[in-house]
Scaffold this motif. Sequence first.
Motif, PDB file in Angstrom:
ATOM      1  N   LEU A   1       0.855  -1.183   0.000  1.00 13.53           N
ATOM      2  CA  LEU A   1       0.000   0.000   0.000  1.00 13.53           C
ATOM      3  C   LEU A   1       0.893   1.237   0.000  1.00 13.53           C
ATOM      4  CD1 LEU A   1      -2.867   1.213   0.249  1.00 13.53           C
ATOM      5  CD2 LEU A   1      -2.575   1.094   2.735  1.00 13.53           C
ATOM      6  N   ILE A   2       0.907   1.964  -1.118  1.00 14.11           N
ATOM      7  CA  ILE A   2       1.705   3.187  -1.235  1.00 14.11           C
ATOM      8  C   ILE A   2       0.826   4.372  -0.856  1.00 14.11           C
ATOM      9  CG2 ILE A   2       3.038   4.676  -2.781  1.00 14.11           C
ATOM     10  CD1 ILE A   2       3.480   2.191  -4.564  1.00 14.11           C
ATOM     11  N   LEU A   3       1.296   5.171   0.102  1.00 10.20           N
ATOM     12  CA  LEU A   3       0.550   6.350   0.548  1.00 10.20           C
ATOM     13  C   LEU A   3       1.002   7.569  -0.247  1.00 10.20           C
ATOM     14  CD1 LEU A   3       0.728   5.747   4.406  1.00 10.20           C
ATOM     15  CD2 LEU A   3      -0.986   4.921   2.777  1.00 10.20           C
ATOM     16  N   ALA A   4       0.069   8.160  -1.001  1.00 11.92           N
ATOM     17  CA  ALA A   4       0.399   9.306  -1.854  1.00 11.92           C
ATOM     18  C   ALA A   4      -0.758  10.289  -1.921  1.00 11.92           C
ATOM     19  CB  ALA A   4       0.758   8.808  -3.258  1.00 11.92           C
ATOM     20  N   ALA A   5      -1.461  10.466  -0.806  1.00 18.19           N
ATOM     21  CA  ALA A   5      -2.685  11.277  -0.812  1.00 18.19           C
ATOM     22  C   ALA A   5      -2.481  12.720  -0.373  1.00 18.19           C
ATOM     23  CB  ALA A   5      -3.740  10.620   0.087  1.00 18.19           C
ATOM     24  N   GLY A   6      -1.315  13.049   0.124  1.00 23.03           N
ATOM     25  CA  GLY A   6      -1.092  14.366   0.718  1.00 23.03           C
ATOM     26  C   GLY A   6      -1.097  15.513  -0.273  1.00 23.03           C
ATOM     27  N   ASN A   7      -1.167  16.722   0.269  1.00 20.28           N
ATOM     28  CA  ASN A   7      -1.271  17.951  -0.513  1.00 20.28           C
ATOM     29  C   ASN A   7       0.084  18.597  -0.794  1.00 20.28           C
ATOM     30  OD1 ASN A   7      -2.720  19.894  -1.880  1.00 20.28           O
ATOM     31  ND2 ASN A   7      -3.088  21.144  -0.063  1.00 20.28           N
ATOM     32  N   SER A   8       1.175  18.042  -0.254  1.00 18.90           N
ATOM     33  CA  SER A   8       2.534  18.558  -0.490  1.00 18.90           C
ATOM     34  C   SER A   8       2.665  20.023  -0.111  1.00 18.90           C
ATOM     35  CB  SER A   8       2.944  18.367  -1.957  1.00 18.90           C
ATOM     36  OG  SER A   8       2.709  17.068  -2.408  1.00 18.90           O
ATOM     37  N   THR A   9       2.064  20.421   1.003  1.00 22.63           N
ATOM     38  CA  THR A   9       2.049  21.825   1.416  1.00 22.63           C
ATOM     39  C   THR A   9       3.462  22.382   1.585  1.00 22.63           C
ATOM     40  OG1 THR A   9       0.016  21.340   2.602  1.00 22.63           O
ATOM     41  CG2 THR A   9       1.070  23.424   3.100  1.00 22.63           C
ATOM     42  N   ARG A  10       4.324  21.644   2.267  1.00 22.19           N
ATOM     43  CA  ARG A  10       5.690  22.143   2.505  1.00 22.19           C
ATOM     44  C   ARG A  10       6.523  22.203   1.228  1.00 22.19           C
ATOM     45  NH1 ARG A  10       7.812  18.474   7.234  1.00 22.19           N
ATOM     46  NH2 ARG A  10       6.267  17.057   6.370  1.00 22.19           N
TER      47      ARG A  10
ATOM     48  N   GLY B   1       5.253  22.897  -1.834  1.00 24.27           N
ATOM     49  CA  GLY B   1       4.789  24.010  -2.654  1.00 24.27           C
ATOM     50  C   GLY B   1       4.373  23.609  -4.060  1.00 24.27           C
ATOM     51  N   GLU B   2       4.526  22.346  -4.413  1.00 27.97           N
ATOM     52  CA  GLU B   2       4.063  21.822  -5.697  1.00 27.97           C
ATOM     53  C   GLU B   2       3.731  20.343  -5.509  1.00 27.97           C
ATOM     54  OE1 GLU B   2       7.237  21.446  -8.781  1.00 27.97           O
ATOM     55  OE2 GLU B   2       8.515  22.367  -7.261  1.00 27.97           O
ATOM     56  N   ILE B   3       3.176  19.707  -6.533  1.00 29.86           N
ATOM     57  CA  ILE B   3       2.725  18.322  -6.386  1.00 29.86           C
ATOM     58  C   ILE B   3       3.943  17.409  -6.259  1.00 29.86           C
ATOM     59  CG2 ILE B   3       1.342  16.449  -7.363  1.00 29.86           C
ATOM     60  CD1 ILE B   3      -0.218  18.560  -8.940  1.00 29.86           C
TER      61      ILE B   3
ATOM     62  N   GLY C   1      -5.370  11.253  -2.870  1.00 29.96           N
ATOM     63  CA  GLY C   1      -6.327  12.168  -2.261  1.00 29.96           C
ATOM     64  C   GLY C   1      -6.290  13.499  -2.979  1.00 29.96           C
ATOM     65  N   ALA C   2      -5.416  14.400  -2.527  1.00 31.24           N
ATOM     66  CA  ALA C   2      -5.280  15.713  -3.158  1.00 31.24           C
ATOM     67  C   ALA C   2      -4.818  15.542  -4.602  1.00 31.24           C
ATOM     68  CB  ALA C   2      -4.276  16.562  -2.382  1.00 31.24           C
ATOM     69  N   ARG C   3      -5.450  16.277  -5.504  1.00 29.09           N
ATOM     70  CA  ARG C   3      -5.102  16.278  -6.938  1.00 29.09           C
ATOM     71  C   ARG C   3      -5.050  14.872  -7.537  1.00 29.09           C
ATOM     72  NH1 ARG C   3      -1.226  19.754  -4.410  1.00 29.09           N
ATOM     73  NH2 ARG C   3      -1.670  21.941  -4.782  1.00 29.09           N
TER      74      ARG C   3
ATOM     75  N   VAL D   1      -3.712  -0.574  -8.793  1.00 28.72           N
ATOM     76  CA  VAL D   1      -5.043  -0.311  -8.243  1.00 28.72           C
ATOM     77  C   VAL D   1      -4.972   0.965  -7.397  1.00 28.72           C
ATOM     78  CG1 VAL D   1      -6.903  -1.172  -6.777  1.00 28.72           C
ATOM     79  CG2 VAL D   1      -5.594  -2.773  -8.196  1.00 28.72           C
ATOM     80  N   PHE D   2      -5.762   1.965  -7.763  1.00 24.64           N
ATOM     81  CA  PHE D   2      -5.814   3.210  -6.997  1.00 24.64           C
ATOM     82  C   PHE D   2      -6.997   3.173  -6.041  1.00 24.64           C
ATOM     83  CE2 PHE D   2      -3.356   4.594 -10.665  1.00 24.64           C
ATOM     84  CZ  PHE D   2      -2.319   5.269 -10.034  1.00 24.64           C
ATOM     85  N   ILE D   3      -6.780   3.709  -4.847  1.00 22.68           N
ATOM     86  CA  ILE D   3      -7.822   3.835  -3.829  1.00 22.68           C
ATOM     87  C   ILE D   3      -7.947   5.324  -3.524  1.00 22.68           C
ATOM     88  CG2 ILE D   3      -8.468   3.301  -1.443  1.00 22.68           C
ATOM     89  CD1 ILE D   3      -6.699   0.743  -1.749  1.00 22.68           C
ATOM     90  N   GLN D   4      -9.153   5.855  -3.596  1.00 23.74           N
ATOM     91  CA  GLN D   4      -9.377   7.276  -3.340  1.00 23.74           C
ATOM     92  C   GLN D   4      -9.695   7.508  -1.864  1.00 23.74           C
ATOM     93  OE1 GLN D   4      -8.858   9.599  -5.675  1.00 23.74           O
ATOM     94  NE2 GLN D   4      -8.419   8.008  -7.161  1.00 23.74           N
ATOM     95  N   ASN D   5      -8.907   8.356  -1.224  1.00 26.67           N
ATOM     96  CA  ASN D   5      -9.172   8.752   0.160  1.00 26.67           C
ATOM     97  C   ASN D   5      -9.866  10.107   0.149  1.00 26.67           C
ATOM     98  OD1 ASN D   5      -9.256   9.319   2.859  1.00 26.67           O
ATOM     99  ND2 ASN D   5      -7.052   9.537   3.115  1.00 26.67           N
ATOM    100  N   LYS D   6     -11.166  10.103   0.316  1.00 28.28           N
ATOM    101  CA  LYS D   6     -11.934  11.364   0.310  1.00 28.28           C
ATOM    102  C   LYS D   6     -11.629  12.212   1.542  1.00 28.28           C
ATOM    103  CE  LYS D   6     -15.815   9.700  -2.463  1.00 28.28           C
ATOM    104  NZ  LYS D   6     -15.321   8.393  -2.852  1.00 28.28           N
ATOM    105  N   ASN D   7     -11.070  11.596   2.583  1.00 28.26           N
ATOM    106  CA  ASN D   7     -10.753  12.317   3.824  1.00 28.26           C
ATOM    107  C   ASN D   7      -9.259  12.551   3.985  1.00 28.26           C
ATOM    108  OD1 ASN D   7     -13.536  12.232   4.677  1.00 28.26           O
ATOM    109  ND2 ASN D   7     -13.224  10.073   5.128  1.00 28.26           N
ATOM    110  N   TRP D   8      -8.550  12.757   2.881  1.00 25.98           N
ATOM    111  CA  TRP D   8      -7.097  12.883   2.941  1.00 25.98           C
ATOM    112  C   TRP D   8      -6.639  14.043   3.827  1.00 25.98           C
ATOM    113  CZ3 TRP D   8      -5.148  17.473   1.280  1.00 25.98           C
ATOM    114  CH2 TRP D   8      -5.942  18.239   0.418  1.00 25.98           C
ATOM    115  N   GLN D   9      -7.489  15.075   3.984  1.00 28.12           N
ATOM    116  CA  GLN D   9      -7.107  16.219   4.832  1.00 28.12           C
ATOM    117  C   GLN D   9      -6.963  15.804   6.294  1.00 28.12           C
ATOM    118  OE1 GLN D   9      -9.866  16.131   2.855  1.00 28.12           O
ATOM    119  NE2 GLN D   9     -10.219  18.090   1.851  1.00 28.12           N
TER     120      GLN D   9
END
Length: 193
Positions: free
Chosen positions: A7-16, A18-20, A52-54, A67-75
Motif C-alpha cells: 500500500l503506497i501512501l500518496a494522498a497528501g497535498n505537499s504543502t511544505r 509548494g508543488e505536487i 487524495g489531493a489532486r 489499483v488506486f484507492i481514493q481517500n476522500k478524507n485525505w485532509q
Amino acid sequence: MTKTAILILAAGNSTRMGEIKQLLPYGNSTLLQHAIRHAKNSIAEQVFCVLGARSTRIQKSITEAIVFIQNKNWQDGLSSSIACGVENIQLMDFDSILVMLADQPKTDTAYLNLLIETSVKHTNKCVASDYGTKNGVPAVFPKAYFKELINLKGDRGAKILLNATDETVIALDAQDKLQDIDTPEDYARLLKK
C-alpha cells in the motif's frame, strides 16, 4: 504461502513542497512512479496506491497497471490514508500489508523484499523500519492488525503500533533508505546525490 499487498501512501497535498510532490521528476520518471516500480518489482502479490489531493491529475500521470484507492478524507492526515487503504484491501485475501510512502525514493525493491521476507518468517509480528530513535514505515502489518489500522486517527500514522514492545515488532536497519522528500531543500539534496 503468505500473500502480501503493498500500500503506497500518496494522498497528501505537499504543502511544505509548494508543488505536487508525487509528480516531481526523479530518475527517468516521477517520485510516485519510482515508488510504484520498486513496489511492483518486489515479491508482493499486488500493489495499491492511496490518492487524495489532486488525485485525477496524479492518476493520469501513472503508466503502470496499479489499483488506486481514493481517500476522500485525505485532509485528516496520514492515518486516514492508511485506514482507507487497509479497509479496501482487507476485503481481499491478503495475509499482510506493507505500508510505504511515495516520498522515500531510496526505498528500493531489495529493501521491500527484505521486509516481506522477514514478515513471512514472523507472521504474528509487525516488521518496521528502524529510524534510530523510533520505528516507522515502510512496515509490514499482519492481518491481525488490520482492524487497528482501520481505526487509526490523526496524522501520526501507525507509529503507536510500530513502537510497541519488542514482542510485537521487529525493527530492521533501513540504513539510508528512509530519506523523506518534504521540502524543496530535501528535493535539492536528493538530486545532488
